[in-house]
Write a protein that holds these residues in place. Structure first.
Motif, PDB file in Angstrom:
ATOM      1  N   LEU A 288      33.802  17.883  94.295  1.00 26.83           N
ATOM      2  CA  LEU A 288      35.224  18.203  94.162  1.00 26.83           C
ATOM      3  C   LEU A 288      35.642  18.949  95.415  1.00 26.83           C
ATOM      4  CD1 LEU A 288      36.961  19.658  90.999  1.00 26.83           C
ATOM      5  CD2 LEU A 288      37.329  20.708  93.228  1.00 26.83           C
TER       6      LEU A 288
ATOM      7  N   ARG B  55      38.967  20.870  97.357  1.00 32.09           N
ATOM      8  CA  ARG B  55      40.359  21.351  97.322  1.00 32.09           C
ATOM      9  C   ARG B  55      41.100  20.880  98.578  1.00 32.09           C
ATOM     10  NH1 ARG B  55      39.899  27.758  96.110  1.00 32.09           N
ATOM     11  NH2 ARG B  55      39.727  27.624  98.374  1.00 32.09           N
TER      12      ARG B  55
ATOM     13  N   ALA C 215      37.721  23.335 100.805  1.00 33.87           N
ATOM     14  CA  ALA C 215      36.630  23.992 100.074  1.00 33.87           C
ATOM     15  C   ALA C 215      36.044  23.037  99.041  1.00 33.87           C
ATOM     16  CB  ALA C 215      37.137  25.264  99.402  1.00 33.87           C
ATOM     17  N   VAL C 216      34.728  23.112  98.894  1.00 37.61           N
ATOM     18  CA  VAL C 216      33.978  22.136  98.096  1.00 37.61           C
ATOM     19  C   VAL C 216      33.302  22.808  96.902  1.00 37.61           C
ATOM     20  CG1 VAL C 216      31.831  20.780  98.210  1.00 37.61           C
ATOM     21  CG2 VAL C 216      33.608  20.457  99.950  1.00 37.61           C
ATOM     22  N   LEU C 217      33.284  22.097  95.781  1.00 34.36           N
ATOM     23  CA  LEU C 217      32.540  22.546  94.598  1.00 34.36           C
ATOM     24  C   LEU C 217      31.626  21.406  94.168  1.00 34.36           C
ATOM     25  CD1 LEU C 217      32.091  24.688  92.337  1.00 34.36           C
ATOM     26  CD2 LEU C 217      33.978  23.610  91.086  1.00 34.36           C
ATOM     27  N   VAL C 218      30.343  21.717  93.948  1.00 35.74           N
ATOM     28  CA  VAL C 218      29.393  20.711  93.464  1.00 35.74           C
ATOM     29  C   VAL C 218      28.904  21.113  92.071  1.00 35.74           C
ATOM     30  CG1 VAL C 218      28.681  20.001  95.780  1.00 35.74           C
ATOM     31  CG2 VAL C 218      27.399  21.805  94.603  1.00 35.74           C
ATOM     32  N   GLU C 219      28.190  20.207  91.421  1.00 32.85           N
ATOM     33  CA  GLU C 219      27.676  20.352  90.057  1.00 32.85           C
ATOM     34  C   GLU C 219      28.796  20.064  89.047  1.00 32.85           C
ATOM     35  OE1 GLU C 219      24.521  20.779  89.126  1.00 32.85           O
ATOM     36  OE2 GLU C 219      23.786  21.008  91.157  1.00 32.85           O
TER      37      GLU C 219
ATOM     38  N   ALA D  83      29.960  22.723  86.547  1.00 35.09           N
ATOM     39  CA  ALA D  83      30.723  23.824  87.162  1.00 35.09           C
ATOM     40  C   ALA D  83      32.172  23.382  87.386  1.00 35.09           C
ATOM     41  CB  ALA D  83      30.079  24.244  88.480  1.00 35.09           C
TER      42      ALA D  83
ATOM     43  N   VAL E  13      34.001  23.630  84.031  1.00 33.94           N
ATOM     44  CA  VAL E  13      34.361  25.016  83.705  1.00 33.94           C
ATOM     45  C   VAL E  13      35.575  25.449  84.533  1.00 33.94           C
ATOM     46  CG1 VAL E  13      33.600  27.429  83.775  1.00 33.94           C
ATOM     47  CG2 VAL E  13      31.995  25.646  83.029  1.00 33.94           C
ATOM     48  N   TRP E  14      35.538  25.163  85.821  1.00 33.41           N
ATOM     49  CA  TRP E  14      36.633  25.585  86.707  1.00 33.41           C
ATOM     50  C   TRP E  14      37.958  24.928  86.299  1.00 33.41           C
ATOM     51  CZ3 TRP E  14      39.332  22.933  90.855  1.00 33.41           C
ATOM     52  CH2 TRP E  14      40.115  23.791  91.634  1.00 33.41           C
TER      53      TRP E  14
ATOM     54  N   ALA F 286      38.465  33.035  90.386  1.00 36.30           N
ATOM     55  CA  ALA F 286      38.123  31.760  89.739  1.00 36.30           C
ATOM     56  C   ALA F 286      37.221  30.879  90.612  1.00 36.30           C
ATOM     57  CB  ALA F 286      39.402  30.993  89.377  1.00 36.30           C
ATOM     58  N   TRP F 287      37.511  30.817  91.908  1.00 36.32           N
ATOM     59  CA  TRP F 287      36.708  29.943  92.780  1.00 36.32           C
ATOM     60  C   TRP F 287      35.315  30.528  93.003  1.00 36.32           C
ATOM     61  CZ3 TRP F 287      37.157  25.039  93.781  1.00 36.32           C
ATOM     62  CH2 TRP F 287      36.454  24.473  94.856  1.00 36.32           C
TER      63      TRP F 287
ATOM     64  N   ARG G 210      33.723  32.419  90.912  1.00 39.36           N
ATOM     65  CA  ARG G 210      33.009  32.176  89.648  1.00 39.36           C
ATOM     66  C   ARG G 210      32.491  30.746  89.602  1.00 39.36           C
ATOM     67  NH1 ARG G 210      34.422  35.412  85.103  1.00 39.36           N
ATOM     68  NH2 ARG G 210      34.301  33.599  83.738  1.00 39.36           N
ATOM     69  N   ALA G 211      33.352  29.792  90.023  1.00 31.91           N
ATOM     70  CA  ALA G 211      32.948  28.380  89.994  1.00 31.91           C
ATOM     71  C   ALA G 211      31.711  28.163  90.857  1.00 31.91           C
ATOM     72  CB  ALA G 211      34.108  27.493  90.458  1.00 31.91           C
ATOM     73  N   GLN G 212      31.667  28.812  92.023  1.00 28.51           N
ATOM     74  CA  GLN G 212      30.503  28.672  92.904  1.00 28.51           C
ATOM     75  C   GLN G 212      29.256  29.283  92.248  1.00 28.51           C
ATOM     76  OE1 GLN G 212      30.533  26.803  95.551  1.00 28.51           O
ATOM     77  NE2 GLN G 212      32.748  26.468  95.574  1.00 28.51           N
TER      78      GLN G 212
ATOM     79  N   PHE H 248      28.718  29.533  88.996  1.00 25.63           N
ATOM     80  CA  PHE H 248      28.324  28.582  87.953  1.00 25.63           C
ATOM     81  C   PHE H 248      27.614  27.372  88.568  1.00 25.63           C
ATOM     82  CE2 PHE H 248      31.930  30.410  85.280  1.00 25.63           C
ATOM     83  CZ  PHE H 248      31.077  31.070  84.420  1.00 25.63           C
ATOM     84  N   SER H 249      28.111  26.912  89.702  1.00 29.91           N
ATOM     85  CA  SER H 249      27.496  25.774  90.375  1.00 29.91           C
ATOM     86  C   SER H 249      26.019  26.061  90.659  1.00 29.91           C
ATOM     87  CB  SER H 249      28.265  25.489  91.665  1.00 29.91           C
ATOM     88  OG  SER H 249      27.689  24.410  92.356  1.00 29.91           O
TER      89      SER H 249
ATOM     90  N   PHE I  22      23.934  25.979  87.447  1.00 25.79           N
ATOM     91  CA  PHE I  22      23.583  24.614  87.013  1.00 25.79           C
ATOM     92  C   PHE I  22      22.546  24.000  87.958  1.00 25.79           C
ATOM     93  CE2 PHE I  22      27.685  25.015  84.708  1.00 25.79           C
ATOM     94  CZ  PHE I  22      27.197  24.755  83.443  1.00 25.79           C
ATOM     95  N   PHE I  23      22.698  24.249  89.253  1.00 24.26           N
ATOM     96  CA  PHE I  23      21.689  23.804  90.220  1.00 24.26           C
ATOM     97  C   PHE I  23      20.313  24.344  89.826  1.00 24.26           C
ATOM     98  CE2 PHE I  23      19.159  25.154  93.905  1.00 24.26           C
ATOM     99  CZ  PHE I  23      18.979  23.969  94.589  1.00 24.26           C
TER     100      PHE I  23
END
Lengths: 218, 218
Positions: free
Chosen positions: A56, A58, A62-66, A69, A72-73, B85-86, B88-90, B92-93, B96-97
């Motif tokens: 994912l 933005r 900025a990147v989000l993996v998993e 996660a 949740v976001w 929020a972001w 936190r998302a990282q 959580f990522s 899960f990793f």
């Protein structure tokens, strides 16, 4: 607007697309042919050094993996994740269960049956994977005998995460007949607003699923 | 007061104990000898049908399973989980990793080397596990070259989760020499207030670790 890089016939990618659609959240989807090796290109590894979809991104880069996660976001502050601390904890518990005790057996068995050659050595691991996968399915069925959902009192992200690969478990060689509560839950999931099933994989993958089914019937 | 059922030399159990101690949160700890099969008893399975430690139980009897879900629940509203929020998302990522790409290789290799007989068939899977485990360690090292922690701007639950088994990775046959940023991070983790290392496993387990080391030196 966010961008999601994914392979549509991957349950982990489908989870994110389904939640985005059920939230009615506009997004850009970029198809990545992960079985063909597209996640190993230098450009993709610059995006996610772990070489996996979904990713994912933005608008600011900025990147989000998993996948979980991302769920949740995206779900924070919506009806797809409870506010109550204990109910949230239970939803998180199922999300971690999904990644540790469900995906490695239920999803991986489907991958091996559909995306590897018919003489691939990994096929010898299928009986072991399937035995462990049935333990996960049985646990889910047990939970569902007393609770309608995995995300607290209503449908939400733990249901999305767990249903993605459970809905296609038969492609991994799983027979869901022994799990009536699980099958009823899948039907409830499929009846939620804006639900859509994961698209079918390419024809050669579907052919391998069929072949494997015939073999196990022999 | 909450009760935690756990095996002290398990990284997944140690995570929860370490966070409780770093939070200064009183709790009752019940030792469960999981390697001896204590998680398969009818009494334990009534507590957690998945037959795993740790299990967290509230005073009213309500139960939470999955170590990382416990970390999130315990850390909510504390300095061990960011508010943003972001960030936190990282975090959580990485949680899960840890469960998908780290524990199944780094923790399981340690389990096989320490807790199975020297002629156990699972030992043949070690080279494959270790190859994948090194991919996870390398990814962590890469992240740590530009960020001091895994939980946003400061130490928190993603660091606790990832360090539990990384700190004992050598017992799984991993050499951490190629990962200087990772080793520096482990030192920073160990310097946090109220940190304590995971207790050593029983003597016979330690003896198996030593044996395996000698074998690989041959």
């Amino acid at each position: 607007m966010i961008t999601v890089y994914g392979y549509r016939a991957s349950g982990n990618c489908h989870k994110v697309r389904l939640l985005l659609d059920q939230l009615g959240r506009p997004h850009r989807w970029v198809d990545v042919d992960s079985p063909a090796g597209a996640t190993r290109s230098p450009a993709f590894l610059a995006l996610n050094p772990n070489g996996k979809v979904p990713v994912l991104q933005r608008e600011d880069g900025a990147v989000l993996v998993e996948s979980n996660a991302m769920l949740v976001w995206l779900a924070e502050g919506t009806a797809f994740l409870p506010d109550d601390a204990w109910a949230r904890a239970q939803a998180f518990s199922w999300l971690f269960f999904e990644q540790y005790s469900h995906d490695p057996d239920v999803a991986v068995a489907r991958f091996i049956r559909g995306w590897t050659a018919l003489d691939d050595a990994r096929r010898s691991t299928l009986p072991g994977l399937q035995a462990r996968g049935h333990v996960a399915l049985q646990l889910m069925d047990g939970h569902l005998r007393t609770s309608p959902w995995f995300t607290g009192a209503r449908y939400g992200i733990a249901d999305i995460a767990l249903s993605a690969y459970t809905a296609v478990a038969e492609e991994g060689g799983y027979d869901l007949t022994p799990y009536p509560a699980l099958r009823d839950w899948l039907a409830r999931v499929e009846a939620t607003p804006a639900y859509h099933a994961m698209p079918a994989p390419p024809a050669e993958v579907v052919a391998r699923f069929a072949h494997a089914c015939r073999s196990s019937d022999d």
